[in-house]
Design a protein around this motif. Structure first.
Motif, PDB file in Angstrom:
ATOM      1  N   CYS A 193      -8.460  -0.419  14.141  1.00 25.83           N
ATOM      2  CA  CYS A 193      -8.157  -1.476  13.173  1.00 25.83           C
ATOM      3  C   CYS A 193      -7.101  -2.423  13.712  1.00 25.83           C
ATOM      4  CB  CYS A 193      -7.687  -0.868  11.852  1.00 25.83           C
ATOM      5  SG  CYS A 193      -7.445  -2.101  10.550  1.00 25.83           S
ATOM      6  N   THR A 194      -7.408  -3.722  13.673  1.00 28.81           N
ATOM      7  CA  THR A 194      -6.484  -4.755  14.150  1.00 28.81           C
ATOM      8  C   THR A 194      -5.819  -5.509  13.005  1.00 28.81           C
ATOM      9  OG1 THR A 194      -8.323  -6.325  14.317  1.00 28.81           O
ATOM     10  CG2 THR A 194      -7.752  -5.081  16.307  1.00 28.81           C
ATOM     11  N   THR A 195      -6.119  -5.120  11.765  1.00 28.26           N
ATOM     12  CA  THR A 195      -5.489  -5.751  10.603  1.00 28.26           C
ATOM     13  C   THR A 195      -4.257  -4.939  10.217  1.00 28.26           C
ATOM     14  OG1 THR A 195      -7.645  -6.508   9.810  1.00 28.26           O
ATOM     15  CG2 THR A 195      -5.824  -6.534   8.230  1.00 28.26           C
ATOM     16  N   PRO A 196      -3.053  -5.498  10.393  1.00 25.75           N
ATOM     17  CA  PRO A 196      -1.834  -4.724  10.109  1.00 25.75           C
ATOM     18  C   PRO A 196      -1.741  -4.312   8.638  1.00 25.75           C
ATOM     19  CG  PRO A 196      -1.327  -6.715  11.368  1.00 25.75           C
ATOM     20  CD  PRO A 196      -2.744  -6.848  10.888  1.00 25.75           C
ATOM     21  N   ARG A 197      -1.146  -3.172   8.426  1.00 24.15           N
ATOM     22  CA  ARG A 197      -0.948  -2.684   7.060  1.00 24.15           C
ATOM     23  C   ARG A 197      -0.214  -3.714   6.205  1.00 24.15           C
ATOM     24  NH1 ARG A 197       2.305   2.972   5.574  1.00 24.15           N
ATOM     25  NH2 ARG A 197       2.305   2.737   3.282  1.00 24.15           N
ATOM     26  N   ASP A 198       0.773  -4.390   6.779  1.00 25.71           N
ATOM     27  CA  ASP A 198       1.570  -5.322   5.969  1.00 25.71           C
ATOM     28  C   ASP A 198       0.834  -6.625   5.663  1.00 25.71           C
ATOM     29  OD1 ASP A 198       1.732  -6.644   8.405  1.00 25.71           O
ATOM     30  OD2 ASP A 198       3.897  -6.405   8.625  1.00 25.71           O
ATOM     31  N   THR A 201      -3.244  -9.924   1.855  1.00 24.52           N
ATOM     32  CA  THR A 201      -2.129 -10.467   1.071  1.00 24.52           C
ATOM     33  C   THR A 201      -2.323 -11.938   0.724  1.00 24.52           C
ATOM     34  OG1 THR A 201       0.283 -10.650   0.982  1.00 24.52           O
ATOM     35  CG2 THR A 201      -0.755 -11.060   3.118  1.00 24.52           C
ATOM     36  N   CYS A 202      -3.094 -12.664   1.560  1.00 20.88           N
ATOM     37  CA  CYS A 202      -3.277 -14.103   1.323  1.00 20.88           C
ATOM     38  C   CYS A 202      -4.122 -14.396   0.092  1.00 20.88           C
ATOM     39  CB  CYS A 202      -3.868 -14.780   2.561  1.00 20.88           C
ATOM     40  SG  CYS A 202      -5.599 -14.388   2.895  1.00 20.88           S
ATOM     41  N   ILE A 203      -4.892 -13.415  -0.392  1.00 22.55           N
ATOM     42  CA  ILE A 203      -5.715 -13.630  -1.586  1.00 22.55           C
ATOM     43  C   ILE A 203      -5.317 -12.724  -2.738  1.00 22.55           C
ATOM     44  CG2 ILE A 203      -7.690 -14.420  -0.216  1.00 22.55           C
ATOM     45  CD1 ILE A 203      -9.014 -11.672  -0.836  1.00 22.55           C
ATOM     46  N   ALA A 204      -4.331 -11.869  -2.535  1.00 23.74           N
ATOM     47  CA  ALA A 204      -4.017 -10.829  -3.519  1.00 23.74           C
ATOM     48  C   ALA A 204      -3.696 -11.390  -4.901  1.00 23.74           C
ATOM     49  CB  ALA A 204      -2.870  -9.961  -3.009  1.00 23.74           C
ATOM     50  N   ASP A 205      -2.840 -12.407  -4.968  1.00 26.40           N
ATOM     51  CA  ASP A 205      -2.471 -12.962  -6.277  1.00 26.40           C
ATOM     52  C   ASP A 205      -3.673 -13.595  -6.966  1.00 26.40           C
ATOM     53  OD1 ASP A 205       0.187 -12.168  -6.168  1.00 26.40           O
ATOM     54  OD2 ASP A 205       0.871 -14.047  -5.260  1.00 26.40           O
ATOM     55  N   ASP A 206      -4.480 -14.331  -6.203  1.00 20.82           N
ATOM     56  CA  ASP A 206      -5.658 -14.975  -6.780  1.00 20.82           C
ATOM     57  C   ASP A 206      -6.658 -13.945  -7.283  1.00 20.82           C
ATOM     58  OD1 ASP A 206      -4.784 -17.554  -6.434  1.00 20.82           O
ATOM     59  OD2 ASP A 206      -5.935 -17.921  -4.603  1.00 20.82           O
ATOM     60  N   VAL A 234     -13.643  -9.701  13.916  1.00 22.21           N
ATOM     61  CA  VAL A 234     -13.416  -8.887  12.723  1.00 22.21           C
ATOM     62  C   VAL A 234     -14.130  -9.529  11.539  1.00 22.21           C
ATOM     63  CG1 VAL A 234     -11.677  -7.908  11.188  1.00 22.21           C
ATOM     64  CG2 VAL A 234     -11.183  -8.149  13.634  1.00 22.21           C
ATOM     65  N   SER A 235     -14.864  -8.716  10.787  1.00 20.09           N
ATOM     66  CA  SER A 235     -15.577  -9.229   9.617  1.00 20.09           C
ATOM     67  C   SER A 235     -14.598  -9.617   8.515  1.00 20.09           C
ATOM     68  CB  SER A 235     -16.546  -8.169   9.091  1.00 20.09           C
ATOM     69  OG  SER A 235     -15.826  -7.124   8.449  1.00 20.09           O
ATOM     70  N   LYS A 236     -15.118 -10.349   7.542  1.00 19.33           N
ATOM     71  CA  LYS A 236     -14.279 -10.728   6.392  1.00 19.33           C
ATOM     72  C   LYS A 236     -13.793  -9.488   5.634  1.00 19.33           C
ATOM     73  CE  LYS A 236     -14.905 -15.331   6.548  1.00 19.33           C
ATOM     74  NZ  LYS A 236     -13.842 -16.358   6.571  1.00 19.33           N
ATOM     75  N   HIS A 237     -14.655  -8.485   5.519  1.00 16.82           N
ATOM     76  CA  HIS A 237     -14.215  -7.245   4.869  1.00 16.82           C
ATOM     77  C   HIS A 237     -13.169  -6.547   5.719  1.00 16.82           C
ATOM     78  CE1 HIS A 237     -16.669  -6.978   1.276  1.00 16.82           C
ATOM     79  NE2 HIS A 237     -17.719  -7.378   1.974  1.00 16.82           N
ATOM     80  N   GLY A 238     -13.289  -6.673   7.030  1.00 16.18           N
ATOM     81  CA  GLY A 238     -12.317  -6.063   7.932  1.00 16.18           C
ATOM     82  C   GLY A 238     -10.941  -6.695   7.845  1.00 16.18           C
ATOM     83  N   LYS A 239     -10.889  -7.904   7.295  1.00 19.02           N
ATOM     84  CA  LYS A 239      -9.609  -8.586   7.065  1.00 19.02           C
ATOM     85  C   LYS A 239      -9.159  -8.467   5.613  1.00 19.02           C
ATOM     86  CE  LYS A 239     -10.473 -12.107  10.628  1.00 19.02           C
ATOM     87  NZ  LYS A 239     -10.705 -13.555  10.884  1.00 19.02           N
ATOM     88  N   GLY A 240     -10.059  -8.015   4.753  1.00 18.35           N
ATOM     89  CA  GLY A 240      -9.736  -7.939   3.327  1.00 18.35           C
ATOM     90  C   GLY A 240      -9.818  -9.276   2.633  1.00 18.35           C
ATOM     91  N   THR A 241     -10.658 -10.188   3.163  1.00 19.19           N
ATOM     92  CA  THR A 241     -10.813 -11.512   2.538  1.00 19.19           C
ATOM     93  C   THR A 241     -12.202 -11.698   1.926  1.00 19.19           C
ATOM     94  OG1 THR A 241     -11.406 -12.494   4.678  1.00 19.19           O
ATOM     95  CG2 THR A 241      -9.089 -12.613   4.010  1.00 19.19           C
ATOM     96  N   ILE A 277       0.837  -1.193   0.000  1.00 22.95           N
ATOM     97  CA  ILE A 277       0.000   0.000   0.000  1.00 22.95           C
ATOM     98  C   ILE A 277       0.880   1.255   0.000  1.00 22.95           C
ATOM     99  CG2 ILE A 277      -1.754   1.308   1.246  1.00 22.95           C
ATOM    100  CD1 ILE A 277      -2.719  -1.295   2.476  1.00 22.95           C
ATOM    101  N   PRO A 278       0.774   2.099  -1.010  1.00 23.64           N
ATOM    102  CA  PRO A 278       1.570   3.337  -1.040  1.00 23.64           C
ATOM    103  C   PRO A 278       1.204   4.250   0.135  1.00 23.64           C
ATOM    104  CG  PRO A 278       0.609   2.856  -3.204  1.00 23.64           C
ATOM    105  CD  PRO A 278      -0.049   1.943  -2.228  1.00 23.64           C
ATOM    106  N   ASP A 279       2.141   5.064   0.558  1.00 18.26           N
ATOM    107  CA  ASP A 279       1.907   5.964   1.687  1.00 18.26           C
ATOM    108  C   ASP A 279       0.729   6.909   1.418  1.00 18.26           C
ATOM    109  OD1 ASP A 279       3.995   4.829   3.102  1.00 18.26           O
ATOM    110  OD2 ASP A 279       5.448   6.399   2.585  1.00 18.26           O
TER     111      ASP A 279
END
Length: 209
Positions: free
Chosen positions: A43-48, A73-78, A129-136, A26-28
């Motif tokens: 937010c408990t989901t780390p930026r990295d 990040t776990c789904i980004a490539d897919d 945390v919701s699925k959207h809150g994790k980015g999944t 994620i760019p600054d």
């Protein structure tokens, strides 16, 4: 060209589309935009654990647009692979911008038929945390594929509210996701579950891992 820009086909013919499909940290500037919106103080989901995707997509009229999305990040490539295949097939996606441009207000971005993923929040009445809150979780063409539920006290919930006409899935209309279509096949082939398959509620825009 930047997210939200239309890209002329002449440019794509000369230069290809590879530059518009990127999975990066994620760019600054983007992370600053997210503060207090999708990336809230609690937010408990780390930026990295999140990635910024650039994805070219085509609308129902065949016009190409630069889209953006933040996912885990776990789904980004897919997810990037899915959107590349959807683009190659000209599967229509109207808008793909960060929810932060709507101040992370789901009703507003869904009313604009936005497609998005990360938006930190807890599941109602829980500390989970919701699925959207994790980015999944990914929502696609959210106006035309609304969320629908009848609560225990009989209250009908439709999100977005103006999506009610699109609850009749027997009708044909633009941007509709149907079981077995390309969007459904690509997401489910990578292990995602479609909210349109749920029995106690329907979330036709929603794919989650």
């Amino acid at each position: 060209y930047h997210p939200g820009d239309e890209v002329p086909d002449d440019f794509l013919k000369q230069n290809g589309c590879e530059q518009f499909f990127q999975n990066i940290a994620i760019p600054d500037t983007i992370f600053a935009l997210m503060q207090g919106k999708t990336y809230k103080a609690n937010c408990t989901t780390p930026r990295d654990e999140l990635r910024y995707l650039l994805c070219l997509h085509r609308d129902k009229d065949g016009r190409a647009w630069v889209g953006e999305m933040i996912v885990n990040t776990c789904i980004a490539d897919d997810v990037l692979d899915i959107f590349r295949q959807l683009y190659d097939a000209a599967y229509p996606i109207e808008r793909m911008r960060l929810p932060d441009y709507w101040d992370a207000d789901d009703e507003r971005q869904m009313t604009d038929n936005n497609s998005s993923s990360f938006n930190f929040r807890l599941i109602s009445h829980t500390n989970l945390v919701s699925k959207h809150g994790k980015g999944t979780a990914i929502d696609i063409n959210s106006l035309y594929n609304p969320y629908h539920k009848i609560t225990a006290n009989g209250t009908e919930v439709i999100e977005p509210a103006i999506g009610k006409p699109y609850l009749d899935r027997s009708k044909d209309f633009d941007y509709k996701i149907t079981k077995g279509d390309l969007c459904y096949r690509l997401f489910t082939s990578k292990g995602f579950v479609w909210g349109g398959d749920w029995s106690n509620r329907k979330d036709y825009q929603h794919f989650e891992l």
